[in-house]
Design a protein around this motif. Structure first.
Motif, PDB file in Angstrom:
ATOM      1  N   ARG A 186      -8.347  10.121   8.825  1.00 44.63           N
ATOM      2  CA  ARG A 186      -7.098  10.667   8.297  1.00 44.63           C
ATOM      3  C   ARG A 186      -7.277  10.919   6.798  1.00 44.63           C
ATOM      4  O   ARG A 186      -7.991  10.174   6.117  1.00 44.63           O
ATOM      5  CB  ARG A 186      -5.942   9.694   8.509  1.00 44.63           C
ATOM      6  N   THR A 227      -5.242  10.245   4.637  1.00 46.57           N
ATOM      7  CA  THR A 227      -4.631   9.122   3.918  1.00 46.57           C
ATOM      8  C   THR A 227      -5.461   7.847   4.005  1.00 46.57           C
ATOM      9  O   THR A 227      -5.094   6.835   3.411  1.00 46.57           O
ATOM     10  CB  THR A 227      -3.223   8.838   4.471  1.00 46.57           C
ATOM     11  N   ASP A 228      -6.571   7.866   4.753  1.00 45.49           N
ATOM     12  CA  ASP A 228      -7.403   6.674   4.860  1.00 45.49           C
ATOM     13  C   ASP A 228      -8.025   6.349   3.514  1.00 45.49           C
ATOM     14  O   ASP A 228      -8.300   7.242   2.696  1.00 45.49           O
ATOM     15  CB  ASP A 228      -8.519   6.887   5.895  1.00 45.49           C
ATOM     16  N   TYR A 252       1.840  14.606  -2.472  1.00 41.52           N
ATOM     17  CA  TYR A 252       2.270  14.919  -1.108  1.00 41.52           C
ATOM     18  C   TYR A 252       3.756  14.623  -0.937  1.00 41.52           C
ATOM     19  O   TYR A 252       4.521  15.458  -0.443  1.00 41.52           O
ATOM     20  CB  TYR A 252       1.460  14.121  -0.089  1.00 41.52           C
ATOM     21  N   PHE A 253       4.187  13.443  -1.355  1.00 38.56           N
ATOM     22  CA  PHE A 253       5.592  13.078  -1.171  1.00 38.56           C
ATOM     23  C   PHE A 253       6.499  13.898  -2.087  1.00 38.56           C
ATOM     24  O   PHE A 253       7.641  14.197  -1.735  1.00 38.56           O
ATOM     25  CB  PHE A 253       5.788  11.586  -1.402  1.00 38.56           C
ATOM     26  N   THR A 266       0.848  -1.187   0.000  1.00 34.87           N
ATOM     27  CA  THR A 266       0.000   0.000   0.000  1.00 34.87           C
ATOM     28  C   THR A 266       0.884   1.237   0.000  1.00 34.87           C
ATOM     29  O   THR A 266       2.088   1.164   0.295  1.00 34.87           O
ATOM     30  CB  THR A 266      -0.929   0.031   1.232  1.00 34.87           C
ATOM     31  N   LEU A 267       0.284   2.393  -0.291  1.00 38.16           N
ATOM     32  CA  LEU A 267       1.074   3.619  -0.381  1.00 38.16           C
ATOM     33  C   LEU A 267       1.228   4.327   0.956  1.00 38.16           C
ATOM     34  O   LEU A 267       2.108   5.177   1.096  1.00 38.16           O
ATOM     35  CB  LEU A 267       0.427   4.584  -1.388  1.00 38.16           C
ATOM     36  N   THR A 268       0.371   4.020   1.920  1.00 34.24           N
ATOM     37  CA  THR A 268       0.424   4.711   3.207  1.00 34.24           C
ATOM     38  C   THR A 268       0.303   3.723   4.355  1.00 34.24           C
ATOM     39  O   THR A 268      -0.193   2.599   4.194  1.00 34.24           O
ATOM     40  CB  THR A 268      -0.717   5.746   3.335  1.00 34.24           C
ATOM     41  N   ILE A 274      -1.465  11.195  -3.332  1.00 39.60           N
ATOM     42  CA  ILE A 274      -0.410  10.712  -2.433  1.00 39.60           C
ATOM     43  C   ILE A 274       0.954  10.988  -3.048  1.00 39.60           C
ATOM     44  O   ILE A 274       1.886  11.415  -2.349  1.00 39.60           O
ATOM     45  CB  ILE A 274      -0.621   9.217  -2.138  1.00 39.60           C
ATOM     46  N   ARG A 296      -2.365  12.963   8.757  1.00 39.67           N
ATOM     47  CA  ARG A 296      -1.848  11.596   8.618  1.00 39.67           C
ATOM     48  C   ARG A 296      -1.725  10.940   9.984  1.00 39.67           C
ATOM     49  O   ARG A 296      -1.873  11.579  10.985  1.00 39.67           O
ATOM     50  CB  ARG A 296      -0.485  11.592   7.917  1.00 39.67           C
ATOM     51  N   THR A 347       4.740  -1.942   8.579  1.00 41.39           N
ATOM     52  CA  THR A 347       5.024  -0.559   8.195  1.00 41.39           C
ATOM     53  C   THR A 347       6.188  -0.026   9.014  1.00 41.39           C
ATOM     54  O   THR A 347       6.674  -0.696   9.933  1.00 41.39           O
ATOM     55  CB  THR A 347       3.801   0.351   8.438  1.00 41.39           C
ATOM     56  N   THR A 379       3.921  -1.313   3.645  1.00 36.43           N
ATOM     57  CA  THR A 379       4.400  -0.143   2.926  1.00 36.43           C
ATOM     58  C   THR A 379       5.784  -0.468   2.361  1.00 36.43           C
ATOM     59  O   THR A 379       6.260  -1.605   2.477  1.00 36.43           O
ATOM     60  CB  THR A 379       4.504   1.065   3.870  1.00 36.43           C
TER      61      THR A 379
END
Length: 725
Positions: free
Chosen positions: A567, A569-570, A382-383, A275-277, A379, A725, A299, A325
Motif C-alpha cells: 500500500r 501508506t505502508d 492526501y488528507f 500513527t498517521l495511517t 500523508i 490504501r 483503528t 490512529t
C-alpha cells in the motif's frame, strides 16, 4: 459575543431562579457535595468549574469552557446534571463524537450515581428501550453521536422530544463545530439546528481542550443561535505540568521501529503509540508484538468488540501500549497513562496537543515523544485534498437533486456528480445545515432555498490548514520551549517556558538503535505483498450513464483475488512506491529492488494453478514502467509475455474520475483485446497475471479482467505494484 472569565457574581436569586431558589452559597455547597460524590472527598471545585455550573444551573445560560485535558470539564456537566435533576429538570443530552469517549463518560456518570445511556451506531438494538427509559424518566444522561442528529428517524421523531424535555445540552469536543477547528466534523454543524429549536431557558454547555482564539469566537457565536444573551466563555491556561515533550529524529522507518522496540520498556507505565495511517498502526503493532511487547492495534477498521477489549486492556494495564490512529483520541480517560509516542507528526500542533493530552493527567511526569517521518507531509497532503468541492461541483449537485424530484441515494448521485463517496457525503451534510438540501428516507433532496457559495471562507479554511502544517514543521525545528510553542498555537496568553521539555532541559532521548532491532524492523516492513480484493458488484445506476452493467459481476467475468507489492501508506515498501509512482516521477524501467520485491510476492502467493502467461495494462503515464515490469516477471518466471491490452480511443480511459460510477463509465469500453493478445490467450489458456502500476478504485483491473475472461483466460490474477490504501 462577550468573552468573560466569570458569570455575574451576585448572590441574590435571579429572575431565572425563581422564588425559593437556593442562595449562591447554598448552591455552591451542593455542587461541592456532588463533586465529592463524583471524584472523591479530596476533590474541590475549581473557580471556573463553579462559574460554569452557576451559569448553567442558576442563570440558564450558554457557556463555553476551554480548558486543558484533565482539568475537569466532564465534572462540570455531571455536577450540573445532578443539580438539575434534583430540581425536576429533564435529562442531560450530551453530543459526544467517539465511542471510546462515550464509554468513559458513562463509566464516570455511574461512579457519581448518574444513570447514563447512549445512542450510537454500535447499539442499534437498544435504541427503542433507551427511548422508552428516557420517556419514563429513568435516564439522567443520554449520550448521542453527532451522526444521529441528521438521521431522518432520529431527527424527526426523537430529537424534537429530547430538545423539548432536556434539562441541559452538552456539546463535548466543541472545536468540531467550527470548520476552523483542527478536527471539524460536518455532523456537528447540525447542532446549530438543535440549539435554534431549544425552548427558552434550557442551558447549554460546550467544552473543548483545543480551541485557539479564532475557534473559540466561532463556537461561542454559534452557541448564541436562537439565544439573546452572549455566551459565557471560560478559558484557562493550557499548561500540562506533568508532560515532558521531546522530538527524536531518526534516519528512516527501520530506525524508528527499532527505536520503539528498544525503548518501549523504558517508557513509564502504559501508553499510546499514535500513527498517521491504519496500515502503519497495523504494521507497527505486529512488529512490536513479534519483539515480545504486549501491544494491540486500535483503528477505525478494528472490529468494535476488539476495540472495546483493547480499551479495557489499556485501562487495566494488561498491555504496554495501544498502537492507534486518531480513532483513539478525544476524551479517552486514563489518568495514569504514562506516555504518548507519535510515529509520524500530526498535521497541526493543535491536533498534537490534543493527542499528547491523553498522558499524565494524574501523574507528576509523563513522556510525549514525537518520531517524525519523511512521509509525513505526503500523508498530510492526501488528507488536505479532501477540502470542500469547487462551486461548479456543488451547483451541479443541487441541480441534479432539484431535477430528480425524489430523494437520491449517494450511489445514484455518484452517477451524475464526480466526487468520491466521502467528499460527496461531507458536502451534502454541509449543504443540509445551510438549508440547501435535506436528508430523507431513501436519500437526499434539494430544498430549493437560496444558497451562497462562501468561497472566501473555504479558501480561508484551506489556507489555515496549510499554515497549521507549516506550524507543525516549525514545532519540530524549534529550539525554544515545546510546551510554550503549543500553548501559543492555542493563543494561551499565559504561555511561558515549561522547564521540562527536551529543549528546556537540554536533555533528550538517545538516537541509538540496537542493530538487532533495526535489522528486524527492516525485515518486517520490507515483507512484500498485500491482498487486492476483487470487485464483486457493479455500481448502481450505470444505465443512467449509458453503461449496460448492473448487479453482481458473473463468476466467469470476475477477477480473482490479486496481490500488490504494498500500500502507498505502508511504512516499508510504501515509501519506495510513493517516490516511484509520484505524479512528477519520470517514467523509467522498474528498479531491480522493486522487481525482487514483486518476485517475493509471487513466491508467497500460493495460487491453486500456476499462471500461464503475463499481460500488461496499457498504462497511459507509465508505459515504460509497466511494460518493463511485465517483461521482467515473464523472464524470471519463464512465462510467455502475451501482450498488452489496447486502448479503443485516443485518450485511453479519459480524465481521472473520483467515484465508482464515474470511474467505471470512463473505463468500461476504453480497452480491447487485440488480435495478437487474443491469439496468445488461445495458445496459453491458463490463468494470466495482469500487471499494472497502481490500483485505486479497482475498476480498471475489474474491467480488464472481464475482457480477458471473455477472451478465454481461465482466471485473471491482478498484480499492481501498489494500492492506494
Amino acid at each position: 459575543m462577550r468573552e468573560t472569565a466569570a458569570a455575574p457574581a451576585s448572590s441574590a436569586p435571579t429572575a431565572a431562579q425563581g422564588e425559593g431558589a437556593p442562595t449562591e452559597e447554598a448552591l455552591r455547597e451542593e455542587a461541592q457535595a456532588r463533586l465529592s460524590e463524583l471524584a472523591g472527598p479530596a476533590a474541590r471545585l475549581r473557580e471556573d468549574q463553579w462559574r460554569a455550573i452557576r451559569a448553567l444551573v442558576s442563570e440558564r445560560r450558554r457557556a463555553l469552557v476551554v480548558q486543558r485535558t484533565g482539568w475537569g470539564k466532564s465534572a462540570v456537566y455531571f455536577v450540573a446534571t445532578a443539580l438539575q435533576r434534583a430540581r425536576g429538570a429533564g435529562p442531560t443530552v450530551i453530543i459526544s463524537p467517539l465511542l471510546a469517549l462515550m464509554r468513559n463518560q458513562i463509566a464516570a456518570a455511574e461512579r457519581a450515581g448518574i444513570r447514563a445511556r447512549t445512542i450510537n451506531s454500535a447499539n442499534t438494538a437498544d435504541w427503542e428501550r433507551t427511548y422508552a427509559d428516557v420517556a419514563a424518566g429513568a435516564v439522567d444522561v443520554l449520550l448521542v453521536s453527532p451522526e444521529r442528529l441528521n438521521n431522518p428517524d432520529f431527527r424527526d421523531r426523537v430529537l424534537p422530544e429530547l430538545a423539548g424535555g432536556a434539562g441541559l445540552v452538552v456539546i463535548d469536543e466543541a472545536h468540531c463545530v467550527s470548520d476552523w477547528g483542527h478536527d471539524f466534523r460536518p455532523d456537528y454543524r447540525r447542532i446549530r439546528t438543535l440549539l435554534r429549536e431549544l425552548p427558552d431557558g434550557v442551558p447549554v454547555l460546550a467544552t473543548t481542550a483545543t480551541a485557539n482564539a479564532r475557534v473559540t469566537r466561532d463556537v461561542a457565536e454559534q452557541l448564541e443561535v436562537g439565544d439573546r444573551e452572549p455566551t459565557v466563555v471560560l478559558r484557562g491556561d493550557l499548561d500540562r505540568a506533568g508532560l515532558r515533550l521531546s522530538v527524536v529524529r531518526l534516519p528512516d522507518n527501520p530506525a524508528r521501529l527499532g527505536w520503539l522496540a528498544d525503548r518501549l520498556d523504558e517508557l513509564p507505565g502504559s501508553g499510546i503509540i499514535y500513527t498517521l495511517t491504519v496500515a502503519a498502526a497495523t504494521e507497527t503493532a505486529e512488529f512490536l508484538a513479534a519483539r515480545g511487547h504486549a501491544v494491540a492495534p486500535y483503528t477505525g477498521q478494528t472490529d468494535p468488540e476488539e476495540r472495546l477489549r483493547a480499551e479495557d486492556d489499556l485501562l487495566a494495564n494488561r498491555v504496554k501500549a495501544l498502537v492507534a490512529t486518531s480513532a483513539l483520541g478525544m476524551g479517552f480517560d486514563k489518568g495514569d497513562l504514562g506516555f504518548v509516542v507519535h510515529l509520524g507528526a500530526p498535521p497541526s500542533p493543535i491536533a498534537y496537543y490534543q493527542q499528547v493530552g491523553r498522558a499524565g493527567r494524574a501523574l507528576e511526569r509523563a513522556e510525549a515523544v514525537l518520531l517524525p517521518g519523511r512521509e509525513d507531509r505526503d500523508i498530510w497532503s492526501y488528507f488536505a485534498g479532501l477540502a470542500f468541492p469547487a462551486e461548479a461541483t456543488v451547483r451541479q449537485t443541487l441541480q441534479v437533486l432539484s431535477a430528480a424530484g425524489r430523494p437520491l441515494s449517494l450511489a445514484r448521485l455518484e452517477t451524475q456528480v464526480d466526487l468520491g463517496r466521502t467528499r460527496l457525503e461531507t458536502m451534502l451534510k454541509v449543504l443540509d445545515v445551510d438549508g440547501a438540501v435535506r436528508r430523507e428516507r431513501g436519500g437526499w433532496t434539494a430544498t430549493g432555498r437560496p444558497w451562497d457559495y462562501d468561497a472566501e471562507r473555504y479558501a480561508g479554511v484551506a489556507a489555515a490548514r496549510r499554515a497549521e502544517q507549516q506550524a507543525m514543521v516549525d514545532y519540530l525545528a524549534t529550539g525554544g520551549c515545546r510546551m510554550e510553542y503549543l500553548r501559543r498555537q492555542l493563543d494561551d496568553p499565559a504561555a511561558e517556558p515549561c522547564g521540562r521539555c527536551d529543549n528546556c532541559t537540554g536533555t533528550s532521548w538517545t538516537t541509538e538503535v540496537a542493530e538487532e532491532h533495526r535489522g528486524a524492523a527492516a525485515r518486517h516492513i520490507s515483507r512484500p505483498g498485500v491482498s487486492v480484493a476483487p470487485r464483486r458488484q457493479w455500481p448502481s445506476g450505470m444505465a443512467e450513464l449509458g453503461v449496460p452493467l448492473s448487479g453482481k459481476i458473473p463468476d466467469d467475468e470476475r477477477a480473482a483475488e490479486g496481490r500488490a507489492l504494498a500500500r502507498l501508506t505502508d511504512i516499508g515498501w510504501g515509501g519506495t512506491l510513493r517516490r516511484l509512482l509520484a505524479e512528477d516521477a519520470p517514467d523509467t524501467a522498474v528498479p531491480d529492488e522493486v522487481v525482487q520485491g514483486v518476485v517475493a510476492v509471487l513466491a508467497g502467493w500460493g495460487w491453486d494453478r500456476r499462471p500461464g502467461g503475463v499481460v500488461a495494462m496499457p498504462a497511459g503515464r507509465r508505459p515504460v514502467l509497466v511494460g518493463s515490469l511485465a517483461a521482467r516477471i515473464a523472464e524470471i518466471g519463464r512465462l510467455p509475455l502475451l501482450g498488452t491490452l489496447g486502448h479503443t480511443r485516443p485518450d485511453g480511459a479519459g480524465p481521472r474520475r473520483h467515484n465508482s460510477a464515474q470511474r467505471l463509465a470512463g473505463l468500461w469500453d476504453a480497452f480491447e483485446v487485440g488480435p495478437e493478445l487474443a491469439a496468445g490467450l488461445r495458445a496459453h489458456p491458463g490463468p494470466v497475471l495482469l500487471v499494472d502500476d497502481l490500483a485505486d478504485t479497482g475498476w480498471t483491473l475489474t474491467v480488464a479482467a472481464r475482457l480477458l475472461r471473455r477472451a478465454g483466460a481461465a482466471a485473471v490474477l491482478p498484480l499492481p505494484l501498489g494500492v492506494v490504501r
